[in-house]
Design a protein around this motif. Structure first.
Motif, short mmCIF file in Angstrom:
data_model
loop_
_atom_site.label_atom_id
_atom_site.label_comp_id
_atom_site.label_asym_id
_atom_site.label_seq_id
_atom_site.Cartn_x
_atom_site.Cartn_y
_atom_site.Cartn_z
N GLU A 31 -3.25 40.51 55.10
CA GLU A 31 -2.74 40.52 53.99
C GLU A 31 -1.01 40.45 54.52
O GLU A 31 -0.23 40.58 54.46
N ASN A 35 2.14 38.30 54.55
CA ASN A 35 3.11 39.19 53.76
C ASN A 35 4.45 38.90 55.01
O ASN A 35 5.62 38.06 54.31
N LYS A 81 7.25 36.20 44.24
CA LYS A 81 6.25 34.73 45.00
C LYS A 81 6.06 33.54 43.26
O LYS A 81 6.39 32.33 43.66
N GLY A 95 0.58 34.38 49.70
CA GLY A 95 0.57 35.23 49.28
C GLY A 95 1.28 35.38 47.86
O GLY A 95 1.76 33.59 47.90
N ALA A 100 -1.96 42.95 47.29
CA ALA A 100 -2.29 43.37 48.15
C ALA A 100 -1.78 44.76 48.49
O ALA A 100 -2.43 45.96 49.08
MG MG Z 1 0.22 39.22 50.22
#
Ligand code: MG
Ligand code: ADP
Length: 607
Positions: A31, A35, A81, A95, A100
């Motif tokens: 994760e 990111n 996002k 993501g 997360a």
């Molecule tokens: Mg993420």
């Protein structure tokens, strides 16, 4: 009691949800790395201690966050996002769930430091088990650093459930590779404790594969490239001899996301049909690019599965791209067939220096088994035996012919004279054929090469016109188990297509009435046994009966090591090999040719 349903407190809800996203240290690594990539980083550093159980830290030079976003990112479903439902069908980032950071903060002690390029100072936030501990301004470089300490410190049951350090580290390495491979434009460093496990400077995809898999893969992978309006394919696939017993190095990425997809995997595997040694799996590193609107990545929280809109077309395009890459691989693309004159004169002198003399054979010197059409000799009645007849070695009794050829005293025979002529092939130990090419020396494994030639020609014959058959003088009868009998019955017409006339004789017995001419000297029952074995092991759809038959026939028909060849034979073998669709490998995945580049030879003579 009126009300028994309660809304869980946030902290508990987060902990429960975290179970899905954060299963082990490696999930945190995945994760955090994703990111950083979504944040546009070009340099990413990963640090882990005690296989991530004590610390996982990721430092990137990406776009950073404002102080407000730094605080917000720990909220569940906080993401920069996607904004609206429609975005869900056009996902360009790794993501998008906004889960997360919240999940990680729920089960560990997290320190976030982040700064955007334009900000003077960065922000530091400390949060432990979902409890906000403080926020302050800190001087720092642009980018983001997140450290995750003591994972599952507040859920001892989960912590105890973790595997031993080496297994957890292996999971971290797997995740690291799945992120680092498809992003060669990003430099990565991975420290475990104070050991630098990976240092990957910015590279091309091929170099990145080599950085991770080791130098040896460089020459053992081939390029696969395809661009259609449905899909872009770019990547590398391991040559057949790189295939592994374990399914290891199989990396498929869709829009930079690592995925597992049995269907697309099968597409790649079919391209290798007839090339891989049994029980082995091809390696691949393939990046697929598709329109984000044509996939649904929303299938599973850990996101290694994807639904494709045009799965069947993707399958076909992928299979043919890999097949084409395989066909063009190694030999053909690397070799420049122009002979060079210095080398010509060198090779002419070689046979005279050779201390090996071929044993006498009953060969007709004018006979060329490969004349015109590689299949021509098989149309003649006695054809299948010709190779053996031609190369029957009279004066070598039972010892290993190769050994004998190696150690025989020098003696000038008719063949040696022929070799001393103006031709440019040389046979080494009656096993390899040496030929010059501009870039150096080619070494052809005569048996592997001949197997390839025969395999393709048989396959063509089986496909086009069927194969000539021969009535058995003594029809063979055999018995099989009930289930095998059903299998054979189901394929009885396929057998007829390839020249076997099989008659059902009672419930579990069969009579072989005719066999393909090519196999008249072989035990037909053995073939049926082999087929049954293959069917059961792989399923009839995976191994076509034609391929299997062509393979077995090529194997039995090919010239064996220890067989002297004449110039014309070597030359014909050479020509036919390179006229093959996949000249580089035998039907069993063995390389047929290796090149010794002139530069390498020169290098060996350096003082
Ligand atoms: Mg993420
Ligand atoms: N390394 C980072 N650099 C910049 N922004 C980040 C970074 N990590 C997380 N973020 C921000 O935090 C948000 C939440 O992250 P996350 O919980 O992983 O959800 P998602 O990645 O699904 O959006 C991201 O949308 C992003 O805006």
């Amino acid at each position: 009691m009126e009300q028994i349903i309660r809304v869980l407190p946030d902290a508990l809800a987060n902990q429960i949800a975290a179970g899905e996203v954060v299963q082990r240290p490696a999930s945190v690594v995945k994760e955090l790395l994703e990111n950083s990539i979504d944040a546009g980083a070009t340099e990413i550093k990963l640090i882990s201690i005690q296989s991530g159980k004590s610390l996982i830290q990721v430092i990137d030079n990406g776009k950073g966050m404002s102080p407000i976003d730094a605080r917000l990112c720990f909220e569940r479903h906080a993401t920069s996002k996607i904004k609206a439902t429609n975005d869900l069908f056009n996902i360009q980032t790794l993501g998008f769930r906004g889960e997360a950071m919240a999940s990680i903060a729920a089960v560990a002690q997290v320190t976030l430091q982040t700064k955007r390029d334009d900000d003077e100072l960065g922000t530091e936030i400390i949060i432990e088990g979902n409890e906000f501990k403080g926020q302050s301004a800190v001087p720092m470089n642009s980018g983001t650093s997140i450290s995750v300490k003591n994972l599952f410190f507040n859920i001892p049951a989960r912590r105890n459930f973790l595997k031993n350090d080496s297994i957890e580290l292996q999971h971290i390495i797997d995740e690291f590779i799945r992120v680092a491979l498809p992003n060669p434009q990003i430099a990565f460093q991975f420290y475990h404790g104070d050991r630098l496990l990976y240092s990957l400077p910015e590279a091309t995809l091929k170099k990145r594969i080599v950085q991770i898999m080791g130098d040896k893969v460089a020459e053992n992978i081939f390029l696969v490239e395809e661009n259609t309006n449905l899909i872009g394919i770019h990547g590398f696939v391991g040559k057949p001899h790189m295939a592994k017993k374990k399914r290891g190095d199989q990396y498929l990425f869709v829009n930079n996301r690592f995925i597992k997809d049995a269907y697309l995997h099968h597409a790649i595997a079919t391209a290798f049909e007839g090339l891989l040694p049994e029980g082995t799996h091809p390696s691949y590193f393939l990046m697929l690019t598709v329109d984000p609107q044509s996939i649904d990545v929303n299938v599973h929280p850990t996101k290694t599965e994807i639904k494709f809109e045009h799965a069947a077309s993707l399958y076909a395009i992928l299979a043919s791209a890999v097949k084409r890459g395989l066909g063009q691989t190694s030999v053909v693309s690397q070799i420049d067939f122009q002979p060079s004159s210095e080398f010509e004169s060198y090779i002419q002198s070689v046979p005279q220096q050779s201390s090996v003399s071929p044993p006498r054979t009953s060969a007709n010197p004018d006979y060329n088994p490969f004349q015109n059409d590689p299949s021509y000799r098989y149309r003649q009645e006695q054809s299948a035996k010709n190779w053996e007849k031609l190369y029957q070695i009279e004066d070598i009794p039972d010892e290993d012919p190769i050994q004998k050829a190696l150690f025989q005293a020098p003696e000038k025979g008719p063949k040696a004279d022929a070799l001393a002529g103006t031709n440019s092939f040389f046979q080494l130990h009656y096993t390899y054929i040496l030929a010059q090419v501009k870039s150096g020396l080619l070494v052809i494994d005569q048996q592997a090469a001949h197997e390839r030639i025969l395999f393709e020609s048989f396959k063509g014959m089986l496909h086009d016109s069927g194969i000539p058959r021969q009535k058995c003088l003594f029809p063979a009868t055999f018995e099989v188990s009930k289930s095998d009998a059903l299998l054979l019955e189901a394929h009885i017409n396929d057998f007829i297509d390839v020249g076997f006339e099989l008659e059902i004789f009672g419930e579990q017995s069969f009579i072989v009435q005719s066999v393909p001419t090519l196999l008249e000297n072989h035990d037909p029952i053995q073939f049926f046994q082999e087929f049954l074995h293959l069917f059961k092991e792989k399923g009839a759809h995976e191994v076509s009966i034609t391929t299997q038959l062509a393979k077995s026939m090529a194997k039995s028909g090919a010239v064996k090591p220890g067989t002297p060849l004449q110039q014309e034979e070597m030359s014909a073998l050479f020509d036919h090999l390179f006229a093959c669709e996949t000249p580089g490998f035998s039907p069993f995945g063995k390389p047929t040719v290796v090149t010794l580049p002139l530069t390498e030879i020169q290098h060996k003579f350096q003082p």
